[in-house]
Motif scaffolding. Structure first.
Motif, mmCIF file in Angstrom:
data_model
loop_
_atom_site.group_PDB
_atom_site.id
_atom_site.type_symbol
_atom_site.label_atom_id
_atom_site.label_comp_id
_atom_site.label_asym_id
_atom_site.label_seq_id
_atom_site.Cartn_x
_atom_site.Cartn_y
_atom_site.Cartn_z
ATOM 1 N N THR A 305 45.118 35.508 26.542
ATOM 2 C CA THR A 305 44.016 36.621 26.455
ATOM 3 C C THR A 305 44.228 37.928 26.972
ATOM 4 O O THR A 305 45.546 38.214 27.335
ATOM 5 C CB THR A 305 42.715 35.896 27.220
ATOM 6 N N PHE A 306 43.170 38.866 26.589
ATOM 7 C CA PHE A 306 43.418 40.355 27.295
ATOM 8 C C PHE A 306 42.819 40.361 28.365
ATOM 9 O O PHE A 306 42.587 41.709 29.119
ATOM 10 C CB PHE A 306 42.624 41.311 25.964
ATOM 11 N N GLY A 307 42.747 39.508 29.234
ATOM 12 C CA GLY A 307 42.195 39.434 30.556
ATOM 13 C C GLY A 307 41.670 37.996 30.932
ATOM 14 O O GLY A 307 41.148 37.470 30.160
ATOM 15 N N GLU A 308 41.970 37.676 32.340
ATOM 16 C CA GLU A 308 41.740 36.458 32.536
ATOM 17 C C GLU A 308 40.731 36.696 33.716
ATOM 18 O O GLU A 308 40.763 37.676 34.402
ATOM 19 C CB GLU A 308 42.777 35.580 33.455
ATOM 20 N N ILE A 309 39.650 35.695 33.719
ATOM 21 C CA ILE A 309 38.311 35.725 34.823
ATOM 22 C C ILE A 309 38.360 34.411 35.640
ATOM 23 O O ILE A 309 38.314 33.316 35.229
ATOM 24 C CB ILE A 309 37.085 36.112 34.107
#
Length: 326
Positions: A305-309
């Motif tokens: 992904t383009f960022g993990e949360i």
């Protein structure tokens, strides 16, 4: 818990799960997502995956994760910049919230900067990922999220599935991060944001670009903050040669001390992994820098992904969600 096995699958198999009424998180190429039927699912655009056979780029397969519904039906909601601060408060008293945010948007920026102050943040579990596109299409193709009940594709809002759990189970969020602070200077920034010019290094004012050049930094290495023993990365997107501005994939904060990450062996076998995890995502930068295409990664796999949360927005990190028994 559902007995449906999650993983990479074709369009027909994913569509059959939707028609059967399962509650699903689906990651895939936009064209493929648009061919799915309406139903109990949320989704986001990304063509990069870690499957059981290794990392791959695919426009023909979807990564599908089945969410539990044995404590009641999960709720699907969309949030904009005026309502995203309620995302945790709206979550179930016992359970978790799974969020997907489109990259490079106002809500992406707001969540990254303001999430620590959201109501019930760190009290109710929230995990998720930032939707993206093929890296060759950055700036040309808008990342999208999808609310499956109405087949609503959105480039500006976040989509969330609030998932309740039975009283005898609870959600647990884990991260795997190969990065740690190096022994370089302490970096501080005068303001919070996704880019930086001026900064201080060990109290001496300079520019971040000048510091990175002076120490011949490997720009694959992020800046790392130490949050009570937990390393949180801020990955470097690039340096504007005309202005010297350094852009990031997550914000730096004006009240946090950073150091450049210690060197790592990007060719080493991927670490981490939790066989019992319900859901996972990993960073596109790990995919690219570690050469994960065709390589087996940490289970259970998922979108790259383009960022993990994991409560907060993370970079160069793998996030896991486990459902554990009391």
């Amino acid at each position: 818990m559902s007995a449906v096995e999650s993983g990479l699958m074709g369009l027909d198999e994913a569509a059959a799960l939707i028609r059967a009424g399962h509650f699903l998180m689906i990651a895939g190429d936009e064209a493929l997502l648009r061919r799915l039927p309406a139903g109990n699912w949320i989704g986001g655009t990304i063509p990069y995956f870690m499957g059981s056979e290794g990392g791959q780029v695919s426009l023909e397969r979807l990564f599908v994760t089945c969410m539990p519904a044995d404590a009641g039906a999960p709720e699907i909601r969309c949030y904009d910049i005026t309502s995203i601060d309620h995302v945790c408060a709206d979550g179930p008293a016992n359970g978790f919230s799974l969020i997907i945010i489109p990259a490079f948007t106002a809500i992406h920026s707001l969540y990254a900067r303001k999430a620590p102050g959201f109501e019930d943040m760190f009290i109710k579990p929230v995990v998720g990922w930032v939707a993206g596109c093929h890296v060759d299409d950055i700036g040309r193709v808008a990342p999208l999220v999808v609310s499956g009940p109405g087949l609503d594709f959105d480039a500006e809002r976040a989509v969330v599935m609030h998932v309740p759990l039975p009283d005898d189970r609870f959600a647990c969020v884990h991260i795997a991060n190969a990065m740690g602070q190096g022994d370089g200077g302490e970096l501080r920034f005068p303001e919070t944001g996704f880019s930086a010019g001026r900064c201080t290094v060990d109290g001496v004012e300079t520019t971040l670009a000048a510091y990175l050049k002076a120490c011949q930094a490997d720009l694959r290495l992020p800046l790392v903050a130490d949050y009570g023993g937990a390393s949180v990365n801020v990955s470097i997107k690039g340096i504007d040669p005309a202005t010297g501005r350094v852009d990031f994939y997550a914000p730096v904060f004006d009240d946090v001390v950073y150091r450049l990450a210690a060197p790592v062996d990007f060719a080493a076998d991927p670490a981490g992994g939790r066989d019992t995890a319900l859901w996972s995502c990993n960073c596109i930068l790990n995919y690219l820098y570690c050469g994960l295409e065709g390589r087996r990664g940490a289970p259970p796999g998922g979108p790259m992904t383009f960022g993990e949360i994991a409560y907060l927005l993370l970079n160069q990190t793998q996030v896991f969600l486990e459902i554990e028994a009391l």
